[in-house]
Write an enzyme that holds these catalytic residues in place. Structure first.
Site, PDB file in Angstrom:
ATOM      1  N   ASP A  43      41.409  46.823  34.482  1.00 66.41           N
ATOM      2  CA  ASP A  43      41.946  46.648  33.364  1.00 66.41           C
ATOM      3  C   ASP A  43      41.033  47.189  32.307  1.00 66.41           C
ATOM      4  O   ASP A  43      40.001  46.628  32.170  1.00 66.41           O
ATOM      5  CB  ASP A  43      42.779  45.313  33.162  1.00 66.41           C
ATOM      6  CG  ASP A  43      43.496  45.189  31.910  1.00 66.41           C
ATOM      7  OD1 ASP A  43      43.552  46.127  31.097  1.00 66.41           O
ATOM      8  OD2 ASP A  43      43.788  43.950  32.026  1.00 66.41           O
ATOM      9  N   ASP A  44      41.378  48.262  31.202  1.00 70.37           N
ATOM     10  CA  ASP A  44      40.522  48.528  29.943  1.00 70.37           C
ATOM     11  C   ASP A  44      39.054  49.120  30.772  1.00 70.37           C
ATOM     12  O   ASP A  44      38.265  49.044  30.031  1.00 70.37           O
ATOM     13  CB  ASP A  44      40.378  47.479  29.268  1.00 70.37           C
ATOM     14  CG  ASP A  44      41.525  47.436  28.157  1.00 70.37           C
ATOM     15  OD1 ASP A  44      42.618  47.929  28.510  1.00 70.37           O
ATOM     16  OD2 ASP A  44      41.376  46.582  27.299  1.00 70.37           O
ATOM     17  N   CYS A  81      48.267  48.955  28.545  1.00 71.48           N
ATOM     18  CA  CYS A  81      48.213  48.089  29.627  1.00 71.48           C
ATOM     19  C   CYS A  81      49.781  47.765  30.163  1.00 71.48           C
ATOM     20  O   CYS A  81      50.024  48.308  31.373  1.00 71.48           O
ATOM     21  CB  CYS A  81      47.560  47.077  29.362  1.00 71.48           C
ATOM     22  SG  CYS A  81      47.890  46.276  27.474  1.00 71.48           S
ATOM     23  N   LYS A 138      47.256  40.274  36.962  1.00 72.05           N
ATOM     24  CA  LYS A 138      48.190  40.485  36.025  1.00 72.05           C
ATOM     25  C   LYS A 138      49.474  40.853  35.930  1.00 72.05           C
ATOM     26  O   LYS A 138      49.513  42.155  36.565  1.00 72.05           O
ATOM     27  CB  LYS A 138      47.387  41.402  34.964  1.00 72.05           C
ATOM     28  CG  LYS A 138      47.979  41.609  33.559  1.00 72.05           C
ATOM     29  CD  LYS A 138      46.720  42.118  32.706  1.00 72.05           C
ATOM     30  CE  LYS A 138      47.458  42.970  31.358  1.00 72.05           C
ATOM     31  NZ  LYS A 138      46.383  43.460  30.600  1.00 72.05           N
ATOM     32  N   HIS A 140      52.342  41.196  33.011  1.00 72.25           N
ATOM     33  CA  HIS A 140      52.506  41.391  31.562  1.00 72.25           C
ATOM     34  C   HIS A 140      53.681  42.871  31.583  1.00 72.25           C
ATOM     35  O   HIS A 140      53.459  43.800  30.949  1.00 72.25           O
ATOM     36  CB  HIS A 140      51.201  42.382  31.325  1.00 72.25           C
ATOM     37  CG  HIS A 140      51.064  42.488  29.887  1.00 72.25           C
ATOM     38  ND1 HIS A 140      49.909  43.756  29.332  1.00 72.25           N
ATOM     39  CD2 HIS A 140      51.389  41.972  28.908  1.00 72.25           C
ATOM     40  CE1 HIS A 140      49.877  43.430  27.969  1.00 72.25           C
ATOM     41  NE2 HIS A 140      50.953  42.429  27.726  1.00 72.25           N
ATOM     42  N   HIS A 242      38.959  44.203  31.019  1.00 77.98           N
ATOM     43  CA  HIS A 242      39.541  43.687  29.573  1.00 77.98           C
ATOM     44  C   HIS A 242      38.553  42.791  28.892  1.00 77.98           C
ATOM     45  O   HIS A 242      38.151  41.691  29.294  1.00 77.98           O
ATOM     46  CB  HIS A 242      41.057  43.388  29.992  1.00 77.98           C
ATOM     47  CG  HIS A 242      41.724  43.228  28.440  1.00 77.98           C
ATOM     48  ND1 HIS A 242      41.556  42.524  27.473  1.00 77.98           N
ATOM     49  CD2 HIS A 242      43.021  44.112  28.532  1.00 77.98           C
ATOM     50  CE1 HIS A 242      42.656  42.697  26.380  1.00 77.98           C
ATOM     51  NE2 HIS A 242      43.344  43.674  26.894  1.00 77.98           N
ATOM     52  N   ASP A 344      44.459  51.085  34.339  1.00 75.38           N
ATOM     53  CA  ASP A 344      45.532  51.164  33.537  1.00 75.38           C
ATOM     54  C   ASP A 344      45.604  51.999  32.080  1.00 75.38           C
ATOM     55  O   ASP A 344      46.613  52.229  31.862  1.00 75.38           O
ATOM     56  CB  ASP A 344      45.943  49.384  33.104  1.00 75.38           C
ATOM     57  CG  ASP A 344      45.133  48.996  32.142  1.00 75.38           C
ATOM     58  OD1 ASP A 344      43.930  49.184  31.780  1.00 75.38           O
ATOM     59  OD2 ASP A 344      45.340  47.926  31.481  1.00 75.38           O
ATOM     60  N   ASN A 345      44.337  52.316  31.647  1.00 72.13           N
ATOM     61  CA  ASN A 345      44.241  53.015  30.417  1.00 72.13           C
ATOM     62  C   ASN A 345      42.795  53.304  30.372  1.00 72.13           C
ATOM     63  O   ASN A 345      41.890  52.790  31.253  1.00 72.13           O
ATOM     64  CB  ASN A 345      44.580  52.583  29.312  1.00 72.13           C
ATOM     65  CG  ASN A 345      44.199  51.015  28.908  1.00 72.13           C
ATOM     66  OD1 ASN A 345      45.108  50.059  29.154  1.00 72.13           O
ATOM     67  ND2 ASN A 345      43.076  50.725  28.829  1.00 72.13           N
ATOM     68  N   LYS A 423      41.663  54.110  25.115  1.00 71.10           N
ATOM     69  CA  LYS A 423      42.912  53.335  25.038  1.00 71.10           C
ATOM     70  C   LYS A 423      44.030  53.477  23.813  1.00 71.10           C
ATOM     71  O   LYS A 423      43.262  53.633  22.744  1.00 71.10           O
ATOM     72  CB  LYS A 423      42.535  51.851  25.168  1.00 71.10           C
ATOM     73  CG  LYS A 423      43.776  50.837  25.259  1.00 71.10           C
ATOM     74  CD  LYS A 423      43.190  49.494  25.322  1.00 71.10           C
ATOM     75  CE  LYS A 423      44.371  48.555  25.545  1.00 71.10           C
ATOM     76  NZ  LYS A 423      43.874  46.942  25.576  1.00 71.10           N
TER      77      LYS A 423
END
Length: 579
Positions: A43-44, A81, A138, A140, A242, A344-345, A423
């Site tokens: 994530d991130d 995300c 996660k 989301h 993240h 994810d990004n 992002k």
């Protein structure tokens, strides 16, 4: 050895009785004929944040998977995300699944903030094909994070095809006390969870990254024990790295001093390493500069600490992936398991918690401790379990449960080496991700690089291909299901090419289309189209729009046609007003 194709022995059975409001015919095939499939998403994180993509951060497990697998150099996500999760789970572009923005309803079908009924999740496709389905981490992809009834959980994991779930419904939160922490269908508190107790915590205290990995390990072992006749699909959705920058002290100590050389030196070292690895070519990828305004000078020790914690978070995640890999080895399932790792990004330039005056840490708790059963409701907790206020601001040294800080734009630029933007944006820094594929039984390209462009929508098509599954035309009580948008990556496992017309993006008005080596991209709903030849200019520094107006017009028309059919328009609508 080359990939062995298996014979399909499909026998249609009675309809499964699922908790979700849909049913699909089950197809029975021997588990030995089809691989297990594991998707692991971080994530991130930026393109260069793991060792085998150029980083100084120690990721020996991911590096090992890459050494005995395949690394993709031009793979893409959707820049944010929850749209990425919607796209990954459904094999559609995010607006087609109803999540073109975040988890709110903006009044249009592409922006409902919830998975719609015109899509099916990968679990809903693979479970009728005989797979057990697991999710750790996660979710989301629903706005119903605080359901008032069971019906409000219609877009929770078990209602969308997963057999087991441990993780969070919300998109962000404390790593020491995550909100919306859930096992299967019920909220739980990490402080009173009888199934995951302190003696099981690898770092000596509850830490969400460890918990995600440990539950993935549990699912692997329990599957071997209880469902060995079936293959499994598992989605491991880490929240590292993240914000907030949270890590265990021993992990942070490992990186103390690692970033003393500063932003530019670290970024240049990554750039050189990426060239040595063959991920980029200096002739076609210049190093996009770090903006001076993004660099901390007065608070350098503080910002250096932020990156040390960020590195510790990734290090911890890699060790957790190592425990998952080890569980596959000890249960004799590694060789026939396809593992895919991706992000994810791009790196996150958001300034969460970085403004205002720092709040000093108190020597003793000033608030009442929380009960063990207390369900922490906030993305940013107001206090720690033991009574310390949660602090933000420049000068607050990140890492502990009483802090809540992002690592900022300068370090995000380092993460995205050598690309432009972050992002949210559809320039390369926002959408470029590593993809590592490891499959001993089906892949013999150890350590090779694969330069074929790909997108997360391809992973649904790949899983359907590997699992010999039937992607449905109708589901959820007769709803027509949108066709998959992606292409199976299985041919690339053998070094073969795949054909596609184009790849598309849109998020918050940022938009792009890639067709072959050409990319058309714009920043913001009112931004002008920019044109780049990715083969010659991957870092997007030489806009060719004025030189090739006919190509701009043709590609813009293709993008518009996509936007019209895929529920993208209107661009970046405002949230729907509450009644």
């Amino acid at each position: 050895m080359s990939i062995q194709f298996w014979c399909v022995r499909a026998v249609h059975c009675v309809l499964l009785c699922l908790t979700a409001a849909f049913a699909l015919p089950e197809r029975s095939t021997d588990a030995a004929d089809r691989p297990n499939i594991i998707w692991i998403m971080s994530d991130d994180m930026g393109f260069s944040d793991i060792g085998c993509y150029g980083s100084e951060i120690e990721t020996p497990v991911l590096d090992g998977l890459a050494d005995h697998g395949l690394r993709y150099t031009q793979f893409y996500n959707t820049a944010r995300c929850c749209p990425t999760r919607a796209s990954l789970l459904t094999g559609l572009y995010p607006h087609q699944a109803g999540i073109g923005h975040m988890m709110n309803d903006r009044g249009y079908d592409g922006y409902r903030g919830d998975l719609n009924r015109e899509c099916v999740t990968i679990a809903e496709v693979l479970r009728p094909a005989g797979y057990r389905t697991y999710l750790s981490g996660k979710w989301h992809v629903t706005k119903n994070t605080r359901p008032k009834s069971h019906d409000d959980k219609h877009n929770w994991p078990l209602q969308r095809g997963f057999d087991r779930f441990y993780g969070t419904i919300h998109g962000a939160g404390s790593f020491f006390d995550p909100n919306t922490l859930t096992r299967d269908n019920e909220f739980i508190s990490p402080a009173s969870d009888s199934e995951y107790t302190p003696d099981q915590f690898p770092g000596g205290q509850y830490y969400y990254t460890d918990a995600i990995a440990d539950h993935a390990v549990r699912f692997v072992r329990e599957h071997r024990r209880d469902h060995d006749a079936k293959p499994f699909f598992m989605y491991v959705s880490f929240t590292a790295a993240h914000w907030p920058m949270h890590a265990l002290e021993n992990d942070i100590a490992k990186y103390k001093g690692r970033y003393d050389a500063g932003y530019d030196a670290i970024r240049k070292a990554r750039y050189r390493r990426m060239i040595e690895l063959g991920l980029i070519k200096p002739s076609s990828t210049e190093l996009f500069p770090i903006e001076e305004s993004a660099k901390e000078t007065e608070h350098w020790d503080w910002d250096k600490r932020n990156m040390e914690v960020y590195a510790a978070m990734i290090d911890s995640m890699d060790r957790g992936i190592g425990r998952i890999v080890e569980s596959l080895k000890t249960t004799d399932q590694l060789d026939n398991t396809v593992i895919c790792f991706f992000q994810d990004n791009g790196g996150c330039a958001e300034n969460y918690g970085r403004g205002g005056k720092p709040q000093p840490r108190q020597d003793t708790p000033s608030l009442e401790p929380l009960d063990a059963e207390y369900l922490q409701p906030d993305m940013q907790p107001k206090q720690t379990r033991d009574g310390y206020p949660v602090r933000t601001g420049k000068g607050v040294m990140a890492g502990g449960a009483d802090t809540y800080i992002a690592y900022g734009r300068a370090w995000a630029t380092v993460s995205n080496t050598p690309f432009r933007q972050y992002k949210h944006y559809t320039h390369e820094g926002g959408i470029s991700t590593p993809l590592i594929v490891h499959w001993p039984d089906g892949l013999n390209r150890d350590g090779e690089l694969e330069h074929t462009p790909g997108h997360l929508v391809d992973l649904m098509a790949t899983a359907v291909d590997l699992a010999q599954a039937d992607y449905p035309t109708t589901a959820h009580g007769g709803h027509a299901i949108k066709p998959m948008e992606g292409q199976s990556l299985v041919p690339t496992f053998r070094g073969q090419s795949i054909e596609r017309d184009a790849i598309y993006w849109e998020h918050e008005g940022n938009r792009a289309i890639r067709q072959g080596d050409w990319k058309l991209v714009a920043k913001g709903a009112r931004g002008q189209w920019e044109l780049y030849n990715i083969a010659n200019d991957r870092s997007e520094q030489n806009d060719l729009a004025q030189r090739f107006p006919d190509r701009v017009e043709a590609m813009a028309a293709l993008w518009t046609a996509y936007a019209e059919r895929a529920n993208v328009l209107p661009l970046n609508p405002k949230p729907k007003k509450k009644q």
